[in-house]
Design an enzyme around this catalytic site. Structure first.
Site, PDB file in Angstrom:
ATOM      1  N   ARG A  51       0.789  -1.221   0.000  1.00 50.77           N
ATOM      2  CA  ARG A  51       0.000   0.000   0.000  1.00 50.77           C
ATOM      3  C   ARG A  51       0.823   1.274   0.000  1.00 50.77           C
ATOM      4  O   ARG A  51       0.569   2.198  -0.759  1.00 50.77           O
ATOM      5  CB  ARG A  51      -0.897   0.081   1.255  1.00 50.77           C
ATOM      6  N   THR A  52       1.785   1.331   0.911  1.00 52.77           N
ATOM      7  CA  THR A  52       2.456   2.617   1.093  1.00 52.77           C
ATOM      8  C   THR A  52       3.197   3.018  -0.180  1.00 52.77           C
ATOM      9  O   THR A  52       3.053   4.138  -0.674  1.00 52.77           O
ATOM     10  CB  THR A  52       3.408   2.563   2.305  1.00 52.77           C
ATOM     11  N   LYS A  80      26.205  -3.027  -1.869  1.00 51.78           N
ATOM     12  CA  LYS A  80      27.649  -2.775  -2.035  1.00 51.78           C
ATOM     13  C   LYS A  80      28.213  -2.014  -0.838  1.00 51.78           C
ATOM     14  O   LYS A  80      29.385  -1.676  -0.820  1.00 51.78           O
ATOM     15  CB  LYS A  80      27.893  -1.958  -3.307  1.00 51.78           C
ATOM     16  N   ARG A 101      11.365   3.983   3.195  1.00 57.09           N
ATOM     17  CA  ARG A 101      11.023   2.996   4.237  1.00 57.09           C
ATOM     18  C   ARG A 101      12.268   2.200   4.550  1.00 57.09           C
ATOM     19  O   ARG A 101      12.970   1.762   3.638  1.00 57.09           O
ATOM     20  CB  ARG A 101       9.907   2.077   3.761  1.00 57.09           C
ATOM     21  N   HIS A 129       5.226   5.862  11.546  1.00 57.60           N
ATOM     22  CA  HIS A 129       4.670   5.713  10.195  1.00 57.60           C
ATOM     23  C   HIS A 129       3.659   6.857   9.974  1.00 57.60           C
ATOM     24  O   HIS A 129       2.453   6.639   9.943  1.00 57.60           O
ATOM     25  CB  HIS A 129       3.989   4.351  10.094  1.00 57.60           C
TER      26      HIS A 129
END
Ligand code: NCD
Length: 304
Positions: A51-52, A80, A101, A129
């Site tokens: 969703r986000t 890396k 995120r 959030h």
């Protein structure tokens, strides 16, 4: 330049204005269809999301902009050994705004320190959030008419659930909001939430283990998933995962206008027979998520 790292980055009044804007976008989408022509959003997702990430991308596309980014850390230079700071310095050359995120708490704040573009915290570990919280607030305001004067039950994994932490952060600023924290002992809210947010702000709250004992007193029931990825032991997760299952029978004792929210994804904690109950509003909540993210993009890009 402004970032959105915590719900407190917007004052109470700015939050109301942002929700008004999201509502206007919802009812007049065409008005906003070209507001972001030529703009780009980078979505840097070091942790899974449906969703986000997609709602940020849809939000930008709805306004004529475009998107770039990655949805798995393994496909970026992080493998890396690149730091978040270096990555964001680079991404600042490619995009106008960035949603990030990350499994580590505080990573979006580090990104903001190095960034040349606005950063949105799209979830950092078990911490915060804020864009989900603004979506939750928009949904509650629409259902209840205001963000003052109601009793909210937060149920499930209150220890690791970042959506819960951010929602409490935001709601302690509103008037006459009462909190009922429903969780097993092992998954109670962290001490800082109880002490610095609830107690220091003089909020009325109680902590209970059984949903059945309190459901009739609630105006909003915010269900959450047990956050499997944050458990140290698989056995512990298995013991907790089905602790709460909201089904039609339990909903019988709730008020006729007690609404059920959930940030999703749902696992077992809401049985699917609840979905067609008129009080189940979690899919409406998802719908609001796109408009809220459009409003966030416009606000942070100074396009309002
Ligand atoms: C939440 C999250 O990522 O914290 N999902 C979401 O963004 N709607 C909730 C969860 O994963 O349980």
């Amino acid at each position: 330049m402004r970032h959105l790292l915590s719900p407190l980055d917007f004052s109470l009044q700015e939050t109301e204005e942002l929700l008004d804007l999201a509502h206007d976008i919802r009812i007049n989408p065409d008005k906003y269809a070209h507001k972001c022509d030529g703009k780009k959003i980078a979505t840097l997702f070091y942790e899974p999301s449906t969703r986000t990430r997609l709602s940020f991308e849809a939000a930008m596309m709805n306004m004529g902009g475009s998107v770039l980014g990655f949805s798995e850390a393994s496909s970026s230079s992080v493998t890396k050994g690149e730091t978040v700071g270096d990555t964001i310095k680079v991404v600042s050359n490619y995009a106008d705004i960035c949603a990030i995120r990350h499994p580590k708490e505080g990573a979006p704040r580090v990104a903001a320190d190095y960034s040349g573009i606005p950063i949105v915290n799209a979830g950092d570990g078990g911490h915060e959030h804020p864009t989900q919280t603004l979506t939750d607030l928009m949904t509650i305001r629409e259902l209840k008419g205001s963000l003052d004067g109601f009793t909210i039950g937060l149920c499930g994994d209150l220890k690791f659930g970042r959506t819960v932490h951010s929602l409490i952060h935001a709601l302690v600023r509103n008037r006459d909001v009462k909190f009922v924290l429903i969780s097993p002992r092992e998954l109670r809210v962290p001490d800082y939430v109880r002490e610095d947010l609830l107690e220091d702000n003089g909020m009325e709250y109680k902590e209970v283990e059984r949903l059945e004992d309190v459901i009739e007193s609630l105006d909003i029931l915010y269900m959450t998933r047990v956050q499997k990825e944050r458990f140290f032991s698989e056995d512990e997760y298995l013991r907790m995962k089905d602790y709460y299952i909201l089904d039609k029978a339990k909903l019988d004792s709730a008020k006729s206008d007690m609404y059920v929210l959930h940030p999703l994804p749902r696992v077992n904690e809401i049985s699917t027979d609840v979905d067609d109950d008129p009080r189940a509003k979690y899919f409406e909540q998802v719908h609001n998520g796109v408009f809220v993210r459009q409003a966030i993009i416009l606000t942070l890009l100074n396009l309002v």
